[in-house]
Design a protein around this motif. Structure first.
Motif, PDB file in Angstrom:
ATOM      1  N   ILE A  91      35.905  33.817  41.162  1.00 40.26           N
ATOM      2  CA  ILE A  91      37.158  33.545  41.872  1.00 40.26           C
ATOM      3  C   ILE A  91      37.481  32.064  41.783  1.00 40.26           C
ATOM      4  O   ILE A  91      38.623  31.663  41.509  1.00 40.26           O
ATOM      5  CB  ILE A  91      37.058  33.984  43.349  1.00 40.26           C
ATOM      6  CG1 ILE A  91      36.811  35.492  43.452  1.00 40.26           C
ATOM      7  CG2 ILE A  91      38.335  33.606  44.110  1.00 40.26           C
ATOM      8  CD1 ILE A  91      36.645  35.998  44.879  1.00 40.26           C
ATOM      9  N   SER A  92      36.460  31.242  41.991  1.00 39.05           N
ATOM     10  CA  SER A  92      36.657  29.791  41.977  1.00 39.05           C
ATOM     11  C   SER A  92      37.095  29.277  40.609  1.00 39.05           C
ATOM     12  O   SER A  92      37.844  28.299  40.510  1.00 39.05           O
ATOM     13  CB  SER A  92      35.366  29.081  42.402  1.00 39.05           C
ATOM     14  OG  SER A  92      34.951  29.513  43.681  1.00 39.05           O
ATOM     15  N   SER A  93      36.630  29.930  39.533  1.00 41.00           N
ATOM     16  CA  SER A  93      36.933  29.448  38.179  1.00 41.00           C
ATOM     17  C   SER A  93      38.131  30.144  37.546  1.00 41.00           C
ATOM     18  O   SER A  93      38.543  29.791  36.441  1.00 41.00           O
ATOM     19  CB  SER A  93      35.709  29.630  37.277  1.00 41.00           C
ATOM     20  OG  SER A  93      35.355  31.002  37.187  1.00 41.00           O
ATOM     21  N   SER A  94      38.705  31.106  38.229  1.00 37.40           N
ATOM     22  CA  SER A  94      39.828  31.856  37.664  1.00 37.40           C
ATOM     23  C   SER A  94      41.129  31.061  37.744  1.00 37.40           C
ATOM     24  O   SER A  94      41.392  30.369  38.729  1.00 37.40           O
ATOM     25  CB  SER A  94      39.999  33.193  38.396  1.00 37.40           C
ATOM     26  OG  SER A  94      41.126  33.885  37.910  1.00 37.40           O
ATOM     27  N   ASP A  95      41.958  31.197  36.698  1.00 34.86           N
ATOM     28  CA  ASP A  95      43.275  30.549  36.728  1.00 34.86           C
ATOM     29  C   ASP A  95      44.398  31.551  36.990  1.00 34.86           C
ATOM     30  O   ASP A  95      45.561  31.170  37.102  1.00 34.86           O
ATOM     31  CB  ASP A  95      43.539  29.776  35.432  1.00 34.86           C
ATOM     32  CG  ASP A  95      43.345  30.622  34.182  1.00 34.86           C
ATOM     33  OD1 ASP A  95      42.819  31.748  34.292  1.00 34.86           O
ATOM     34  OD2 ASP A  95      43.712  30.152  33.090  1.00 34.86           O
ATOM     35  N   CYS A  96      44.041  32.835  37.108  1.00 35.89           N
ATOM     36  CA  CYS A  96      45.022  33.860  37.477  1.00 35.89           C
ATOM     37  C   CYS A  96      44.301  35.021  38.146  1.00 35.89           C
ATOM     38  O   CYS A  96      43.387  35.601  37.562  1.00 35.89           O
ATOM     39  CB  CYS A  96      45.798  34.356  36.259  1.00 35.89           C
ATOM     40  SG  CYS A  96      46.992  35.663  36.650  1.00 35.89           S
ATOM     41  N   ILE A  97      44.718  35.345  39.355  1.00 32.97           N
ATOM     42  CA  ILE A  97      44.091  36.429  40.120  1.00 32.97           C
ATOM     43  C   ILE A  97      45.143  37.473  40.475  1.00 32.97           C
ATOM     44  O   ILE A  97      46.191  37.133  41.028  1.00 32.97           O
ATOM     45  CB  ILE A  97      43.436  35.905  41.410  1.00 32.97           C
ATOM     46  CG1 ILE A  97      42.338  34.886  41.083  1.00 32.97           C
ATOM     47  CG2 ILE A  97      42.861  37.055  42.230  1.00 32.97           C
ATOM     48  CD1 ILE A  97      41.772  34.200  42.313  1.00 32.97           C
ATOM     49  N   VAL A  98      44.847  38.716  40.146  1.00 36.60           N
ATOM     50  CA  VAL A  98      45.678  39.835  40.584  1.00 36.60           C
ATOM     51  C   VAL A  98      44.956  40.520  41.740  1.00 36.60           C
ATOM     52  O   VAL A  98      43.801  40.929  41.592  1.00 36.60           O
ATOM     53  CB  VAL A  98      45.920  40.847  39.445  1.00 36.60           C
ATOM     54  CG1 VAL A  98      46.630  42.099  39.974  1.00 36.60           C
ATOM     55  CG2 VAL A  98      46.741  40.205  38.337  1.00 36.60           C
ATOM     56  N   MET A  99      45.600  40.613  42.890  1.00 37.10           N
ATOM     57  CA  MET A  99      45.014  41.284  44.054  1.00 37.10           C
ATOM     58  C   MET A  99      45.762  42.590  44.283  1.00 37.10           C
ATOM     59  O   MET A  99      46.967  42.591  44.528  1.00 37.10           O
ATOM     60  CB  MET A  99      45.083  40.392  45.296  1.00 37.10           C
ATOM     61  CG  MET A  99      44.238  39.147  45.196  1.00 37.10           C
ATOM     62  SD  MET A  99      44.186  38.214  46.763  1.00 37.10           S
ATOM     63  CE  MET A  99      43.127  39.258  47.749  1.00 37.10           C
ATOM     64  N   ALA A 116      40.947  28.797  45.877  1.00 38.12           N
ATOM     65  CA  ALA A 116      41.274  28.683  44.448  1.00 38.12           C
ATOM     66  C   ALA A 116      42.752  28.371  44.246  1.00 38.12           C
ATOM     67  O   ALA A 116      43.114  27.550  43.391  1.00 38.12           O
ATOM     68  CB  ALA A 116      40.906  29.979  43.730  1.00 38.12           C
ATOM     69  N   VAL A 117      43.617  29.007  45.026  1.00 40.10           N
ATOM     70  CA  VAL A 117      45.059  28.784  44.898  1.00 40.10           C
ATOM     71  C   VAL A 117      45.423  27.364  45.320  1.00 40.10           C
ATOM     72  O   VAL A 117      46.180  26.667  44.627  1.00 40.10           O
ATOM     73  CB  VAL A 117      45.841  29.811  45.751  1.00 40.10           C
ATOM     74  CG1 VAL A 117      47.325  29.451  45.790  1.00 40.10           C
ATOM     75  CG2 VAL A 117      45.650  31.214  45.186  1.00 40.10           C
ATOM     76  N   LEU A 124      48.474  33.515  41.730  1.00 50.73           N
ATOM     77  CA  LEU A 124      48.100  34.697  42.493  1.00 50.73           C
ATOM     78  C   LEU A 124      49.205  35.731  42.407  1.00 50.73           C
ATOM     79  O   LEU A 124      50.341  35.486  42.824  1.00 50.73           O
ATOM     80  CB  LEU A 124      47.828  34.342  43.954  1.00 50.73           C
ATOM     81  CG  LEU A 124      47.494  35.508  44.893  1.00 50.73           C
ATOM     82  CD1 LEU A 124      46.233  36.234  44.428  1.00 50.73           C
ATOM     83  CD2 LEU A 124      47.326  35.018  46.322  1.00 50.73           C
ATOM     84  N   VAL A 125      48.849  36.904  41.873  1.00 54.28           N
ATOM     85  CA  VAL A 125      49.787  38.016  41.763  1.00 54.28           C
ATOM     86  C   VAL A 125      49.377  39.071  42.786  1.00 54.28           C
ATOM     87  O   VAL A 125      48.292  39.665  42.682  1.00 54.28           O
ATOM     88  CB  VAL A 125      49.782  38.621  40.340  1.00 54.28           C
ATOM     89  CG1 VAL A 125      50.772  39.788  40.256  1.00 54.28           C
ATOM     90  CG2 VAL A 125      50.104  37.551  39.306  1.00 54.28           C
ATOM     91  N   LEU A 126      50.217  39.308  43.781  1.00 53.01           N
ATOM     92  CA  LEU A 126      49.942  40.321  44.798  1.00 53.01           C
ATOM     93  C   LEU A 126      50.578  41.641  44.403  1.00 53.01           C
ATOM     94  O   LEU A 126      51.753  41.692  44.032  1.00 53.01           O
ATOM     95  CB  LEU A 126      50.505  39.898  46.161  1.00 53.01           C
ATOM     96  CG  LEU A 126      49.769  38.831  46.945  1.00 53.01           C
ATOM     97  CD1 LEU A 126      50.435  38.644  48.302  1.00 53.01           C
ATOM     98  CD2 LEU A 126      48.305  39.179  47.131  1.00 53.01           C
TER      99      LEU A 126
END
Length: 299
Positions: A91-99, A116-117, A124-126
């Protein structure tokens, strides 16, 4: 530790259609007698265990059943294949997170995502129909039926990550996995020791609809399930609190709450952590009660 629910201290047996308090020995004897009377054995008895159970509790519980007849109590999370599985550090190293449909009260994962954000400017894509605590920090919010819109964000990322809630279907997990070839996936594990239960071999892929007997080690979990739907002729419930749901059980056994336990759990990253009790318990440990039952059933 404050909880408005009333504690269960003494075992209870259903007599004349109502639960009545008894001594532990009488409850254990009653379970043993019923198992013999109803020809209950490892081929027709199913166990459900709370993800709040320690590794030590889970190992004893599993020993009473065939391993394929034990499942996790509550919503089950389908985990990705090993090479796709993410850890908290991802999570800390991610540059794009889909939740995907994540509970807004997810404290541990949620805190890592927010950090992270804010610190790394992670996109962050919700994916959700409902409002939640991540709305204000998301780059975009889409509905579940618009999931393909997330592909563009994932394709531009170097270290994409997909996090999804517990209880979703296998088809949903496959659809999420198909969004990106390089994205890692993290399934939200609802309980403190869900990972430990998986390591022991406990999962949610069991058919409880035809069980003759059902034993639920609920610990201090909320009893959201109605046990009548399992169609079991005999139900044993081990729980910490007196709630309306216990009326669906034939025998109710007490259980310590989380703060009264000593043992170990396995965290979301697979690391074993020790648990030390901070309160004295007014009841025997789950291990002690289960060992008494195992001893009685073996006679």
């Amino acid at each position: 530790v404050h909880d408005k629910r009333k504690r269960l201290i003494k075992p209870m047996i259903k007599k004349n259609h109502s639960l009545q308090e008894v001594e532990l020995d009488e409850a254990i004897d009653y379970i043993s007698e019923k198992c013999k009377e109803m020809d209950i054995n490892t081929d027709n008895a199913i166990g459900l265990i709370s993800p709040k159970a320690t590794n030590e509790e889970a190992n004893i519980f599993v020993s009473m059943f065939r391993k394929d007849m034990v499942g996790e109590f509550g919503p089950y999370t389908i985990l990705p294949d090993g090479n796709q599985t993410a850890t908290l550090s991802d999570i800390s190293s991610s540059d794009c997170i889909v939740m995907y449909k994540m509970d807004p009260n997810t404290l541990v994962i949620g805190s890592f995502v927010k950090l992270a954000v804010r610190k790394n400017n992670t996109k962050l894509v919700l994916v959700d129909d409902n409002k939640n605590n991540f709305d204000t920090i998301s780059s975009i919010k889409i509905k579940p039926d618009e999931l393909d819109l997330a592909k563009e964000f994932l394709s531009r990322a170097s270290n994409p990550l997909i996090i999804y809630t517990s209880g979703i279907s296998e088809d949903e997990v496959k659809r999420l996995s198909g969004l990106s070839d390089k994205a890692k996936l993290m399934g939200f594990l609802a309980g403190a020791n869900s990972r430990g239960l998986r390591n022991i071999g406990i999962n949610g892929k069991i058919d409880v609809s035809k069980a003759k007997a059902l034993y639920v080690l609920a610990c201090d979990d909320e009893l959201k399930d109605n046990f009548k739907r399992y169609n079991a002729a005999f139900v044993v419930l081990q729980t910490s609190y007196l709630t309306p749901e216990i009326e669906d059980a034939d025998v109710v056994l007490p259980s310590p709450i989380w703060a009264e336990k000593t043992g170990s759990i396995t965290n979301i990253d697979g690391l074993v952590q020790n648990v030390t009790k901070s309160l004295d318990s007014p009841v025997k440990t789950n291990e002690e009660i289960m060992k008494l039952l195992i001893d009685r059933l073996s006679r």
